[in-house]
Design an enzyme around this catalytic site. Sequence first.
Site, PDB file in Angstrom:
ATOM      1  N   PHE A  96     -22.726 -76.051 -11.051  1.00  0.00           N
ATOM      2  CA  PHE A  96     -23.904 -75.680 -10.258  1.00  0.00           C
ATOM      3  C   PHE A  96     -24.788 -76.906  -9.943  1.00  0.00           C
ATOM      4  CE2 PHE A  96     -28.221 -73.897  -9.859  1.00  0.00           C
ATOM      5  CZ  PHE A  96     -27.991 -72.863  -8.968  1.00  0.00           C
ATOM      6  N   ASN A 196     -31.775 -71.020 -17.344  1.00  0.00           N
ATOM      7  CA  ASN A 196     -31.722 -70.669 -15.922  1.00  0.00           C
ATOM      8  C   ASN A 196     -30.354 -70.025 -15.746  1.00  0.00           C
ATOM      9  OD1 ASN A 196     -31.749 -70.479 -13.160  1.00  0.00           O
ATOM     10  ND2 ASN A 196     -31.328 -72.656 -12.804  1.00  0.00           N
ATOM     11  N   PRO A 197     -30.237 -68.748 -16.159  1.00  0.00           N
ATOM     12  CA  PRO A 197     -28.908 -68.126 -16.218  1.00  0.00           C
ATOM     13  C   PRO A 197     -28.455 -67.648 -14.838  1.00  0.00           C
ATOM     14  CG  PRO A 197     -30.556 -66.539 -16.879  1.00  0.00           C
ATOM     15  CD  PRO A 197     -31.308 -67.796 -16.538  1.00  0.00           C
TER      16      PRO A 197
HETATM   17  C1  LIG Z   1     -27.523 -71.070 -12.504  1.00  0.00           C
HETATM   18  S1  LIG Z   1     -26.540 -72.187 -13.441  1.00  0.00           S
HETATM   19  C2  LIG Z   1     -27.820 -73.221 -14.117  1.00  0.00           C
HETATM   20  C3  LIG Z   1     -27.354 -74.620 -14.476  1.00  0.00           C
HETATM   21  C4  LIG Z   1     -28.478 -75.567 -14.915  1.00  0.00           C
HETATM   22  N1  LIG Z   1     -29.179 -75.065 -16.085  1.00  0.00           N
HETATM   23  C5  LIG Z   1     -29.462 -75.779 -13.783  1.00  0.00           C
HETATM   24  O1  LIG Z   1     -30.573 -75.233 -13.855  1.00  0.00           O
HETATM   25  O2  LIG Z   1     -29.125 -76.504 -12.825  1.00  0.00           O
HETATM   26  C6  LIG Z   1     -26.038 -71.160 -14.788  1.00  0.00           C
HETATM   27  C7  LIG Z   1     -25.151 -71.844 -15.830  1.00  0.00           C
HETATM   28  O3  LIG Z   1     -24.853 -70.870 -16.848  1.00  0.00           O
HETATM   29  C8  LIG Z   1     -23.518 -71.062 -17.278  1.00  0.00           C
HETATM   30  N2  LIG Z   1     -23.038 -69.799 -17.870  1.00  0.00           N
HETATM   31  C9  LIG Z   1     -22.564 -68.692 -17.241  1.00  0.00           C
HETATM   32  N3  LIG Z   1     -22.229 -67.750 -18.130  1.00  0.00           N
HETATM   33  C10 LIG Z   1     -22.513 -68.259 -19.353  1.00  0.00           C
HETATM   34  C11 LIG Z   1     -22.380 -67.754 -20.684  1.00  0.00           C
HETATM   35  N4  LIG Z   1     -21.901 -66.535 -20.917  1.00  0.00           N
HETATM   36  N5  LIG Z   1     -22.751 -68.558 -21.705  1.00  0.00           N
HETATM   37  C12 LIG Z   1     -23.233 -69.805 -21.486  1.00  0.00           C
HETATM   38  N6  LIG Z   1     -23.381 -70.328 -20.246  1.00  0.00           N
HETATM   39  C13 LIG Z   1     -23.035 -69.576 -19.192  1.00  0.00           C
HETATM   40  C14 LIG Z   1     -22.767 -71.465 -16.018  1.00  0.00           C
HETATM   41  O4  LIG Z   1     -21.570 -72.118 -16.349  1.00  0.00           O
HETATM   42  C15 LIG Z   1     -23.807 -72.359 -15.336  1.00  0.00           C
HETATM   43  O5  LIG Z   1     -23.634 -73.700 -15.717  1.00  0.00           O
END
Ligand SMILES: C[S@@+](CC[C@H](N)C(=O)[O-])C[C@H]1O[C@@H](n2cnc3c(N)ncnc32)[C@H](O)[C@@H]1O
Length: 295
Positions: A96, A196-197
Site C-alpha cells: 500500500f 490504519n487498517p
Molecule cells: C491500508 S494499509 C496501511 C499501510 C500503512 N500503515 C500506511 O498507513 O500506509 C493496511 C495494511 O494492513 C495490512 N493487513 C491486512 N490484513 C492484516 C492482518 N490481518 N494483520 C496484520 N496486517 C494486516 C496490509 O497488508 C496493509 O499493509
Amino acid sequence: METRSFCIKDILKMTDEYLNKKGISNSRLEAEVLLGNVTGMSRVELYVNFDRPVADEEKSAYRKAISKRVNGEPLQHIVGLQPFRHINLKVKPEVFIPRPETELVVERILEISRQLSGRLKIIDIGTGSGAIALSLAYEILDSYIYAVDISETALDLARENALNLGLLGKVFFIKSDLFENIDKEVVSQVDIIVANPPYIPTNLIENLQIEVKDFEPKEALDGGKDGLGFYRRIIRDSSEYLKSGGFLVFEIGDGQSERIIKLLKDNNCFEKIQLSKDYAGKERIISAVYRNQQL
Ligand SMILES: C[S@@+](CC[C@H](N)C(=O)[O-])C[C@H]1O[C@@H](n2cnc3c(N)ncnc32)[C@H](O)[C@@H]1O
C-alpha cells in the site's frame, strides 16, 4: 506524442497538457516528477535547466513512464518512492502507498506522546511500507516500535526502509494476523497502539478509482462486509497489550466515525474518545484512552 528536439521546458508544457486532457489532476507536478525521475534531476534542477535538450534515451524512458501513468499506474509505483513527513519511503506494487492524510495520524500521536513519559512502546498494526512506524521512530527519539503486518512483502519493504533510514535498531518487525503472533509476555504495557487498517467495505472496492482498485493490494483495502472488521478485532484484543492510560489510535474511512465510537463505547474499557479531521475537513482519526477496569 512527438518530442524530438524539444527542451525540458517544451516537454513539460506538452506533458502537462496531455496528462490534464487524460484527467490527471496534478498534471504539471506529475510531469515534473516523472521527468525528474528519468533525467535524475530534482524539480528545482529541471527549472534551472529549462533550455537543456532532452536526450533520445530520456525521451523514450519518459514516454514509457507517461504511458504507464495514463493507464492508471500510480505515480509512486513508477518512480518507486513516496515522501512521507520527514522521510522518503521506497514503495512497490504489492504494498500500500502511504497517503498524505496518514501523516496526520503521526501528528496526532506526537501530540499524545507529549502527555506520556519515559521510553514509549508503540505497536503499529498493518505497517505496510512502514510509514507510521518509521516516522514515529524517526520523530520520537525515546521510542521503541513494533511494526506488524500479515504480508511478508510489506514487512520486507518496511525493513528495507528502516535500514535506509538507519532505524533498524528502534523498530522490531512481526509477521502476524493482527495480534496473533505478538507475545503478551514480551510485548506488554504498551503506550500506544496505532492502526490504519483495511477499511473499505468489500462490495465498494470495485467502485474505487483505477489507481486504487487495480494497483493497490486487495488485502490492504478490504475491511470486510461493513468495512469495520479490523476495528472490531483490534478494539477487542488491544486491551491485552495496552497499559492503563495508554492510547488506541485509528485512521478511519469516510462516514465510519460514529460506528467506531460505538464499538469503543460498547467495549467499556475506553474513555476520552477524540476525533480529528483531515486536510479535507473529514473525520479521519479517532483516539481513545484505555482504562483497565480491574485496577
Ligand atoms: C491500508 S494499509 C496501511 C499501510 C500503512 N500503515 C500506511 O498507513 O500506509 C493496511 C495494511 O494492513 C495490512 N493487513 C491486512 N490484513 C492484516 C492482518 N490481518 N494483520 C496484520 N496486517 C494486516 C496490509 O497488508 C496493509 O499493509
